[in-house]
Design a protein around this motif. Sequence first.
Motif, PDB file in Angstrom:
ATOM      1  N   HIS A  33      -1.314  21.927  13.307  1.00 45.93           N
ATOM      2  CA  HIS A  33      -1.644  20.856  13.514  1.00 45.93           C
ATOM      3  C   HIS A  33      -1.462  20.281  14.920  1.00 45.93           C
ATOM      4  O   HIS A  33      -0.546  20.485  15.570  1.00 45.93           O
ATOM      5  CB  HIS A  33      -0.753  19.902  12.693  1.00 45.93           C
ATOM      6  N   LEU A  34      -2.786  19.983  15.544  1.00 44.62           N
ATOM      7  CA  LEU A  34      -2.658  19.935  16.743  1.00 44.62           C
ATOM      8  C   LEU A  34      -3.122  18.290  17.490  1.00 44.62           C
ATOM      9  O   LEU A  34      -3.439  18.215  18.627  1.00 44.62           O
ATOM     10  CB  LEU A  34      -4.094  20.826  17.324  1.00 44.62           C
ATOM     11  N   ASP A  35      -2.541  17.421  16.718  1.00 42.97           N
ATOM     12  CA  ASP A  35      -2.786  16.134  16.919  1.00 42.97           C
ATOM     13  C   ASP A  35      -1.984  15.915  18.237  1.00 42.97           C
ATOM     14  O   ASP A  35      -0.518  16.604  18.251  1.00 42.97           O
ATOM     15  CB  ASP A  35      -2.376  15.228  15.880  1.00 42.97           C
ATOM     16  N   PRO A  36      -2.157  15.537  19.447  1.00 40.69           N
ATOM     17  CA  PRO A  36      -1.510  15.240  20.477  1.00 40.69           C
ATOM     18  C   PRO A  36      -0.091  14.539  20.477  1.00 40.69           C
ATOM     19  O   PRO A  36       1.087  15.179  21.222  1.00 40.69           O
ATOM     20  CB  PRO A  36      -2.294  14.691  21.561  1.00 40.69           C
ATOM     21  N   THR A  37       0.009  13.688  19.634  1.00 40.31           N
ATOM     22  CA  THR A  37       1.331  12.987  19.286  1.00 40.31           C
ATOM     23  C   THR A  37       2.220  14.049  18.546  1.00 40.31           C
ATOM     24  O   THR A  37       3.373  14.137  18.908  1.00 40.31           O
ATOM     25  CB  THR A  37       1.132  11.633  18.511  1.00 40.31           C
ATOM     26  N   HIS A  38       1.715  14.573  17.577  1.00 37.27           N
ATOM     27  CA  HIS A  38       2.534  15.758  16.897  1.00 37.27           C
ATOM     28  C   HIS A  38       2.923  16.574  17.649  1.00 37.27           C
ATOM     29  O   HIS A  38       4.224  17.130  17.803  1.00 37.27           O
ATOM     30  CB  HIS A  38       1.596  16.298  15.704  1.00 37.27           C
ATOM     31  N   LEU A  39       2.050  17.413  18.679  1.00 38.58           N
ATOM     32  CA  LEU A  39       2.693  18.134  19.636  1.00 38.58           C
ATOM     33  C   LEU A  39       3.581  17.845  20.524  1.00 38.58           C
ATOM     34  O   LEU A  39       4.571  18.625  20.819  1.00 38.58           O
ATOM     35  CB  LEU A  39       1.337  18.878  20.383  1.00 38.58           C
TER      36      LEU A  39
END
Length: 276
Positions: A143-149
């Motif tokens: 999962h590559l959502d910036p918030t997740h990263l």
Amino acid sequence: MPGSSLPQIEDVAKKESLPLLDSLAMTTLCLAEMTWTEVRDLDRSRAIPLLPIGAVEAHGPHLPLSTDGIIARGMVDQAARRLEKRGLIPLILPGLDYTAAPFADRFAGTLSLRPETVTAMLVDIGNALAAQSFRVLGLANAHLDPTHLGSLYRAVKTLRGDTALAVAFPDVTRKELAPRLTEEFKSGACHAGCYEGSMVLATRPDLVRQEVSAGLAPNPSSLSVAIRMGKESFEQAGGPQAYFGDPSAATADEGQETLAILGEMLEEAVVAALAS
């Protein structure tokens, strides 16, 4: 293959004065399917917990909400086969599929958590493993959502600073890894397109609405460019149906090849963590 020059487990063991396994048959284990006594008796010098990390998030009108989790598990399966050949014992943890997904949270079915919740969960998982004397935790993130990263990086920093647990986290968005993936991935137009659709076709073709994907026009809008421009949702980034790339071009063969590369990346990260 890029990972062919990596040190074998004999080299790692020699560096760390670890006993080698001679005749024990190696197998991939699933933590949730084991008893507590079986986990207690695992050889901690060889057991490598692997955590698949996905999301419950919109992936176009043709792929399931669980797409990232499916890909992460495929990555783990590929890495596990490679780690077994090194004499290690892959231990697959239950997947972490609830996470921050703000880019998709306006689409039905997306379940997005607060980023601090995600960080806290990962830190707690790592602390629990460290308390049981596991040495390395491998993160298979799809999962590559910036918030997740960002949540993942904060958790990794905390674990590396507060515990003896080494964390192997191959971030595929980094410039040293991204060039090894597909052209669509490198373009940034790779959410629910050919890149992700191929991997779901390779592992769970029953969940792909192929009659729908065949009729979807390519969407060349780059999510990576949109993120750099400050966009904060799929709609703002040019994906009104929550997909980017070319869904109709997905093939199971490409998916198998991509999963093999992702598994190799995770293997490399685990071996590096052991060696360090």
